[in-house]
Scaffold this motif. Sequence first.
Motif, PDB file in Angstrom:
ATOM      1  N   LEU A  27     -65.061  39.887 -86.204  1.00  0.00           N
ATOM      2  CA  LEU A  27     -65.683  39.880 -87.527  1.00  0.00           C
ATOM      3  C   LEU A  27     -66.213  41.278 -87.802  1.00  0.00           C
ATOM      4  CD1 LEU A  27     -67.733  36.559 -87.545  1.00  0.00           C
ATOM      5  CD2 LEU A  27     -65.604  37.036 -88.750  1.00  0.00           C
ATOM      6  N   LYS A  28     -66.374  41.583 -89.054  1.00  0.00           N
ATOM      7  CA  LYS A  28     -66.876  42.896 -89.406  1.00  0.00           C
ATOM      8  C   LYS A  28     -68.362  42.825 -89.729  1.00  0.00           C
ATOM      9  CE  LYS A  28     -63.070  44.421 -88.370  1.00  0.00           C
ATOM     10  NZ  LYS A  28     -63.008  44.741 -86.969  1.00  0.00           N
ATOM     11  N   PRO A  29     -69.069  43.947 -89.637  1.00  0.00           N
ATOM     12  CA  PRO A  29     -70.528  43.940 -89.751  1.00  0.00           C
ATOM     13  C   PRO A  29     -71.038  43.529 -91.127  1.00  0.00           C
ATOM     14  CG  PRO A  29     -69.697  46.172 -89.723  1.00  0.00           C
ATOM     15  CD  PRO A  29     -68.534  45.274 -89.431  1.00  0.00           C
ATOM     16  N   TYR A  40     -67.719  49.880 -88.351  1.00  0.00           N
ATOM     17  CA  TYR A  40     -67.230  48.875 -87.413  1.00  0.00           C
ATOM     18  C   TYR A  40     -67.501  49.290 -85.971  1.00  0.00           C
ATOM     19  CZ  TYR A  40     -64.636  47.004 -91.405  1.00  0.00           C
ATOM     20  OH  TYR A  40     -64.284  46.479 -92.614  1.00  0.00           O
ATOM     21  N   ARG A  41     -67.261  50.538 -85.665  1.00  0.00           N
ATOM     22  CA  ARG A  41     -67.463  51.007 -84.295  1.00  0.00           C
ATOM     23  C   ARG A  41     -68.931  50.909 -83.903  1.00  0.00           C
ATOM     24  NH1 ARG A  41     -66.050  56.959 -82.875  1.00  0.00           N
ATOM     25  NH2 ARG A  41     -68.233  57.241 -82.531  1.00  0.00           N
ATOM     26  N   GLU A  42     -69.807  51.240 -84.828  1.00  0.00           N
ATOM     27  CA  GLU A  42     -71.246  51.147 -84.556  1.00  0.00           C
ATOM     28  C   GLU A  42     -71.634  49.684 -84.287  1.00  0.00           C
ATOM     29  OE1 GLU A  42     -75.520  52.042 -86.783  1.00  0.00           O
ATOM     30  OE2 GLU A  42     -73.657  52.581 -87.771  1.00  0.00           O
ATOM     31  N   ARG A  99     -72.968  48.283 -80.721  1.00  0.00           N
ATOM     32  CA  ARG A  99     -74.244  47.573 -80.604  1.00  0.00           C
ATOM     33  C   ARG A  99     -74.030  46.201 -79.972  1.00  0.00           C
ATOM     34  NH1 ARG A  99     -76.775  46.010 -85.852  1.00  0.00           N
ATOM     35  NH2 ARG A  99     -76.145  43.911 -85.308  1.00  0.00           N
ATOM     36  N   LEU A 100     -72.991  45.510 -80.410  1.00  0.00           N
ATOM     37  CA  LEU A 100     -72.680  44.187 -79.868  1.00  0.00           C
ATOM     38  C   LEU A 100     -72.408  44.269 -78.365  1.00  0.00           C
ATOM     39  CD1 LEU A 100     -72.141  41.183 -80.533  1.00  0.00           C
ATOM     40  CD2 LEU A 100     -69.750  41.829 -80.924  1.00  0.00           C
ATOM     41  N   ARG A 101     -71.620  45.245 -77.955  1.00  0.00           N
ATOM     42  CA  ARG A 101     -71.305  45.408 -76.527  1.00  0.00           C
ATOM     43  C   ARG A 101     -72.560  45.766 -75.715  1.00  0.00           C
ATOM     44  NH1 ARG A 101     -66.341  47.342 -78.862  1.00  0.00           N
ATOM     45  NH2 ARG A 101     -64.637  46.043 -78.094  1.00  0.00           N
ATOM     46  N   ASN A 102     -73.412  46.623 -76.267  1.00  0.00           N
ATOM     47  CA  ASN A 102     -74.656  46.986 -75.581  1.00  0.00           C
ATOM     48  C   ASN A 102     -75.562  45.766 -75.416  1.00  0.00           C
ATOM     49  OD1 ASN A 102     -74.029  49.684 -75.176  1.00  0.00           O
ATOM     50  ND2 ASN A 102     -74.974  50.333 -77.103  1.00  0.00           N
TER      51      ASN A 102
END
Length: 128
Positions: free
Chosen positions: A62-64, A71-73, A77-80
């Motif tokens: 899904l996109k932010p 998207y990369r940000e 953040r999601l991965r962190n």
Amino acid sequence: MKTARLNTLLASLLLIGPAAAQVASYDCANAATSTERAICASPSLGRKDVMVTTYYDLLLHLKPATAGMAYREFDDRLRNEQRQFLATRNACGANTSCLEKSYDDRLAVLRKTVGRNAAVVFDRPTTP
């Protein structure tokens, strides 16, 4: 109402997908830590582990919802946040009450994030 439909969809995916045959989101035969073994030994924790993995994977696609967030940000953040969850979860060791709380806290955050982002993706207003 919309969140309830999304949760129903996710629950259906869990029931019909390959993860439904698993006790956890990973192969329990290869569980190497006391945390992984505790998750595999508990049907409740196993379900929550599969749910966290499903929500996390969904969010990666899904996109932010935050206006202007790249998207990369969002993905970073999601991965962190997922790495932080795993560190907190792993610190529980085999303590099932600690693991339950860790999973419950993570699921609450993921559900909220899915609700916000799904509303943007499907062009529907969010409810507060």
